[in-house]
Scaffold this active site. Structure first.
Site, mmCIF file in Angstrom:
data_model
loop_
_atom_site.group_PDB
_atom_site.id
_atom_site.type_symbol
_atom_site.label_atom_id
_atom_site.label_comp_id
_atom_site.label_asym_id
_atom_site.label_seq_id
_atom_site.Cartn_x
_atom_site.Cartn_y
_atom_site.Cartn_z
ATOM 1 C CG HIS A 92 -13.580 30.165 -56.933
ATOM 2 N ND1 HIS A 92 -13.861 31.024 -55.911
ATOM 3 C CD2 HIS A 92 -12.262 30.349 -57.226
ATOM 4 C CE1 HIS A 92 -12.764 31.710 -55.588
ATOM 5 N NE2 HIS A 92 -11.786 31.303 -56.393
ATOM 6 C CE1 TYR B 195 -18.788 23.876 -40.587
ATOM 7 C CE2 TYR B 195 -20.762 23.485 -41.892
ATOM 8 C CZ TYR B 195 -19.914 23.134 -40.842
ATOM 9 O OH TYR B 195 -20.212 22.050 -40.048
#
Length: 372
Positions: A151, A253
């Protein structure tokens, strides 16, 4: 560009070697997918030079030029050292908005560090022989350093003011840190080309000044909308919950507090799919397609597809077209079913065709064009 130069460039690109052609159906008629170049080791990012040649990164750490006849250059010298394990390596590449004058390029990469690694961005000048980078300097380092091979993000997109968006990942085992604005884990970053902070960044209390938005999992696709100039991102979920977002200054978000996916174990993540103070995605996938590179279409080859967002699918092994209206996704079309390739990056070429990178140990640059 001058019209005569554009026409000549289109003819040059059209003459690239067409190997292993495959034909696919689409709403705009049949498509042909052909190999432009092959022999790339897990290509990750692609950028077109003004003369139509392509810069392509290989995750193992090489930066290559693809010439007008599809040939690969030797590795360009002086690229940064990378952590070439797992999802790490040499990742995205972007040209400076004034590349024609300054020859600067930007590379995102998994940087090896004491105690681990992290997503970093380096800037360097491509020499006149196109063989090496000069004056290479790291202009951004994701902090803190984490010992993980997962990631990293990480797309690079210049906005219309000349500022550079950098997307980062949550480093997999650090997902709660995506909600911590004091670090760079799971964030969208916005910096100037020299790494300094733009004056119009959110700069909220407790936020690192280079942070634009928070609560992201692993953004591997990003592009500016051709009409509004708004950043759109394609973000990996866990098991389900891949998202399309339009990150805006100072907003949250949601990851990992809200998500439309579940953990790989099947267990619930976070508190649900919505929470006050956290933004909803414009669109999400469940099951996941594992979205990567993204590009808006502005060309003339498919007039009905203008302003569509094309997103590559890794696990999905597809190209997805999302039709848009303003800041809304109005439809989805799944393309190239049966191609059998993990699509890592998507770009529109100067000839108006679409160019894809296949993520494979024997990766290719692919061109998508209308069938004759």
């Amino acid at each position: 560009m001058r019209p005569a130069f554009v026409a000549a460039l289109a003819l040059c690109l059209a003459a690239l070697p067409a190997q292993a052609q495959q034909r696919f159906k689409s709403s705009a008629g049949d498509l042909v997918v052909e190999t432009v170049a092959e022999g790339l080791q897990n290509p990750w990012g692609l950028a077109f030079l003004p003369d139509g040649r392509m810069l392509v990164t290989e995750r193992a750490g090489r930066l290559r030029l693809v010439s007008s006849d599809g040939k690969l250059s030797a590795a360009i010298a002086n690229t940064p050292n990378v952590t070439g394990r797992g999802q790490g390596g040499l990742l995205d590449v972007a040209l400076d908005p004034d590349f024609a004058g300054n020859r600067l390029i930007y590379l995102s990469f998994a940087e090896p560090r004491a105690g681990g690694n992290g997503t970093s961005v380096a800037r360097g000048k491509l020499n006149q022989a196109d063989t090496a980078l000069e004056q290479v300097a790291v202009i951004f380092r994701q902090m803190p350093t984490i010992n993980s091979n997962m990631h990293f993000g990480s797309r690079l997109v210049f906005d219309r003011t000349g500022a550079l968006f950098v997307t980062t990942g949550d480093r997999y085992g650090q997902r709660d840190e995506a909600q911590n604005p004091a670090n760079h884990i799971g964030k969208v970053i916005r910096i100037r080309p020299d790494g300094s902070v733009p004056a119009d960044n959110p700069n909220k209390p407790g936020w690192q000044p280079e942070i634009w938005s928070i609560g992201h999992r692993n953004v591997q696709g990003a592009a500016l909308h051709p009409q509004s100039g708004q950043l759109w991102t394609a973000e990996h979920g866990a098991r389900g919950g891949d998202e399309i977002n339009t990150p805006k200054a100072g907003l949250n978000y949601g990851w990992p507090v809200i998500t439309y996916g579940v953990d790989y174990s099947g267990l619930k993540i976070g508190e649900g799919t919505a929470k006050a103070g956290m933004e909803q995605p414009l669109f999400y996938w469940d099951p996941s397609i594992a979205p990567s590179g993204a590009a808006f279409y502005t060309g003339e080859r498919w007039p009905g597809w203008k302003n569509s967002l094309f997103v590559g699918g890794l696990a999905g092994q597809m190209l997805v077209r999302l039709s848009t209206q303003g800041e809304a996704v109005t439809g989805e079309e799944r393309l190239l079913d049966g191609l059998g390739e993990r699509i890592r990056d998507v770009r529109q070429g100067p000839d108006g065709y679409l160019y894809l990178l296949s993520d494979d140990a024997k990766g290719r640059v692919l061109r998508v064009r209308p069938a004759p």
